[in-house]
Design a protein around this motif. Sequence first.
Motif, PDB file in Angstrom:
ATOM      1  N   PHE A 132       0.793  -1.226   0.000  1.00 12.59           N
ATOM      2  CA  PHE A 132       0.000   0.000   0.000  1.00 12.59           C
ATOM      3  C   PHE A 132       0.831   1.285   0.000  1.00 12.59           C
ATOM      4  O   PHE A 132       0.316   2.342  -0.361  1.00 12.59           O
ATOM      5  CB  PHE A 132      -0.955   0.016   1.201  1.00 12.59           C
ATOM      6  CG  PHE A 132      -2.123  -0.909   1.047  1.00 12.59           C
ATOM      7  CD1 PHE A 132      -3.228  -0.548   0.284  1.00 12.59           C
ATOM      8  CD2 PHE A 132      -2.111  -2.164   1.640  1.00 12.59           C
ATOM      9  CE1 PHE A 132      -4.304  -1.407   0.128  1.00 12.59           C
ATOM     10  CE2 PHE A 132      -3.185  -3.027   1.489  1.00 12.59           C
ATOM     11  CZ  PHE A 132      -4.286  -2.645   0.726  1.00 12.59           C
ATOM     12  N   ARG A 184     -14.148  -3.061 -10.068  1.00 13.04           N
ATOM     13  CA  ARG A 184     -14.040  -2.585  -8.689  1.00 13.04           C
ATOM     14  C   ARG A 184     -12.713  -2.954  -8.027  1.00 13.04           C
ATOM     15  O   ARG A 184     -12.082  -2.095  -7.390  1.00 13.04           O
ATOM     16  CB  ARG A 184     -15.220  -3.122  -7.873  1.00 13.04           C
ATOM     17  CG  ARG A 184     -15.509  -2.320  -6.595  1.00 13.04           C
ATOM     18  CD  ARG A 184     -16.802  -2.770  -5.955  1.00 13.04           C
ATOM     19  NE  ARG A 184     -17.944  -2.531  -6.842  1.00 13.04           N
ATOM     20  CZ  ARG A 184     -18.713  -3.489  -7.345  1.00 13.04           C
ATOM     21  NH1 ARG A 184     -18.493  -4.762  -7.049  1.00 13.04           N
ATOM     22  NH2 ARG A 184     -19.727  -3.193  -8.132  1.00 13.04           N
ATOM     23  N   PRO A 185     -12.230  -4.221  -8.157  1.00 13.34           N
ATOM     24  CA  PRO A 185     -10.925  -4.531  -7.545  1.00 13.34           C
ATOM     25  C   PRO A 185      -9.791  -3.694  -8.124  1.00 13.34           C
ATOM     26  O   PRO A 185      -8.858  -3.333  -7.397  1.00 13.34           O
ATOM     27  CB  PRO A 185     -10.738  -6.022  -7.865  1.00 13.34           C
ATOM     28  CG  PRO A 185     -12.112  -6.544  -8.103  1.00 13.34           C
ATOM     29  CD  PRO A 185     -12.862  -5.419  -8.734  1.00 13.34           C
ATOM     30  N   ALA A 230     -10.059  -0.622  -9.298  1.00 13.94           N
ATOM     31  CA  ALA A 230     -10.193   0.759  -8.831  1.00 13.94           C
ATOM     32  C   ALA A 230      -9.643   0.933  -7.431  1.00 13.94           C
ATOM     33  O   ALA A 230      -9.308   2.062  -7.036  1.00 13.94           O
ATOM     34  CB  ALA A 230     -11.661   1.173  -8.878  1.00 13.94           C
ATOM     35  N   ARG A 231      -9.522  -0.175  -6.672  1.00  8.63           N
ATOM     36  CA  ARG A 231      -8.974  -0.104  -5.314  1.00  8.63           C
ATOM     37  C   ARG A 231      -7.531  -0.599  -5.238  1.00  8.63           C
ATOM     38  O   ARG A 231      -6.938  -0.598  -4.172  1.00  8.63           O
ATOM     39  CB  ARG A 231      -9.840  -0.946  -4.362  1.00  8.63           C
ATOM     40  CG  ARG A 231     -11.273  -0.448  -4.202  1.00  8.63           C
ATOM     41  CD  ARG A 231     -11.922  -1.105  -3.009  1.00  8.63           C
ATOM     42  NE  ARG A 231     -12.005  -2.547  -3.155  1.00  8.63           N
ATOM     43  CZ  ARG A 231     -13.099  -3.209  -3.546  1.00  8.63           C
ATOM     44  NH1 ARG A 231     -14.200  -2.531  -3.834  1.00  8.63           N
ATOM     45  NH2 ARG A 231     -13.101  -4.516  -3.647  1.00  8.63           N
ATOM     46  N   ASN A 232      -6.978  -1.020  -6.367  1.00 12.28           N
ATOM     47  CA  ASN A 232      -5.629  -1.587  -6.380  1.00 12.28           C
ATOM     48  C   ASN A 232      -4.593  -0.469  -6.282  1.00 12.28           C
ATOM     49  O   ASN A 232      -4.514   0.391  -7.161  1.00 12.28           O
ATOM     50  CB  ASN A 232      -5.428  -2.383  -7.679  1.00 12.28           C
ATOM     51  CG  ASN A 232      -4.124  -3.151  -7.693  1.00 12.28           C
ATOM     52  OD1 ASN A 232      -3.068  -2.600  -7.415  1.00 12.28           O
ATOM     53  ND2 ASN A 232      -4.202  -4.418  -8.032  1.00 12.28           N
ATOM     54  N   PRO A 233      -3.781  -0.429  -5.221  1.00 13.93           N
ATOM     55  CA  PRO A 233      -2.827   0.682  -5.053  1.00 13.93           C
ATOM     56  C   PRO A 233      -1.765   0.729  -6.140  1.00 13.93           C
ATOM     57  O   PRO A 233      -1.239   1.804  -6.442  1.00 13.93           O
ATOM     58  CB  PRO A 233      -2.213   0.414  -3.675  1.00 13.93           C
ATOM     59  CG  PRO A 233      -2.430  -1.028  -3.428  1.00 13.93           C
ATOM     60  CD  PRO A 233      -3.725  -1.382  -4.107  1.00 13.93           C
ATOM     61  N   LEU A 241      -3.460   2.447  -9.103  1.00 15.25           N
ATOM     62  CA  LEU A 241      -3.642   3.868  -8.784  1.00 15.25           C
ATOM     63  C   LEU A 241      -2.315   4.617  -8.838  1.00 15.25           C
ATOM     64  O   LEU A 241      -2.250   5.756  -9.313  1.00 15.25           O
ATOM     65  CB  LEU A 241      -4.280   4.009  -7.404  1.00 15.25           C
ATOM     66  CG  LEU A 241      -5.715   3.467  -7.261  1.00 15.25           C
ATOM     67  CD1 LEU A 241      -6.187   3.593  -5.824  1.00 15.25           C
ATOM     68  CD2 LEU A 241      -6.665   4.213  -8.200  1.00 15.25           C
TER      69      LEU A 241
END
Length: 322
Positions: free
Chosen positions: A55, A171-172, A174-177, A180
């Motif tokens: 993260f 969705r997974p 969009a949350r993957n650091p 991003l």
Amino acid sequence: MQGRWPVPADPDVAVLTLFQALWPLFALIVGGYLLRRWDFPGEAFWPAAERLNYFILFPALLFSSLATAPLDNPALPRLALAVFIGLGAGWVALLLARRLLGWPAARFGALTQGLLRFNTYLGLAAIGSLHGKDGLAIAALMLALMVPTVNLMSVWALTAERGVSLGGLLRPMARNPLILACLAGALVNLAGVGLPGGSDRLLNLLAVASLPLGLLCVGAALRPQELTGEIPALAWNCALRLLAMPALAFAVALGLRLPSMESAILVLFFALPTAPTAYVLTRQLGGDSHLMAGIITLQTLLAGASLLLVMQLMTGSTSLAG
């Protein structure tokens, strides 16, 4: 000549150079396995270390590499095409095999991740050792293409029988650091703002910590006890991932006449063992976690020899072709 692999005058020197670049990376992996087996510094350390790296530290490395990457590199369109040809060919082959052999989604998802996913910690550490900062910039650009693609394929494969909406697939990601961080780094690069005020130094400090910690965590995640009961599946999946996929990537690189460093990085990514995080995704989505753990462990154990073999064979092939 553009697209030609760099061939050292002395083949023995080439092998020694590769060995010296790769053995410290695998020493860290072995060290991580031994440390966890000896319960040092404690069982609670490893999940926390993985989260810190996933993260914060590793996204810092990707962000800083992409923020300063050469987006004007004329080989980038061909490199992107090579990435999608390689992943696409593997994906089509898996779909055909599933249709012929009737794999359930739980098995299909594990085998898909074994063939298409890659260990980013090991990959970037190897590229940094062999090609330095310029190589890491090219690798970060490739990751920006490959990470979302293989995540999409992996989620679809694990949920193929249940059906999944577009939102469920996206969705997974969009949350993957990692995704991003790649997106943010590319936006900063395109905006031309750079990394001012010492922020580049801060990110570099975080990035330097990422790869050694990541390799230790890779070793800590190995599960030799899972190497039972699935020997044929483990054998062919490892052979395809560690030998056939890099051979395909090498052929694509030559066909598209990629420059030498881009070719080397492309082939190295396709020769890497699968990602340890594939085990977490497999458990979360109800896949065959026993098979997945076995694939991760065996591929990682074999990769020390296979990476050296693949890169040496490519050097010799290009020497003969030249």
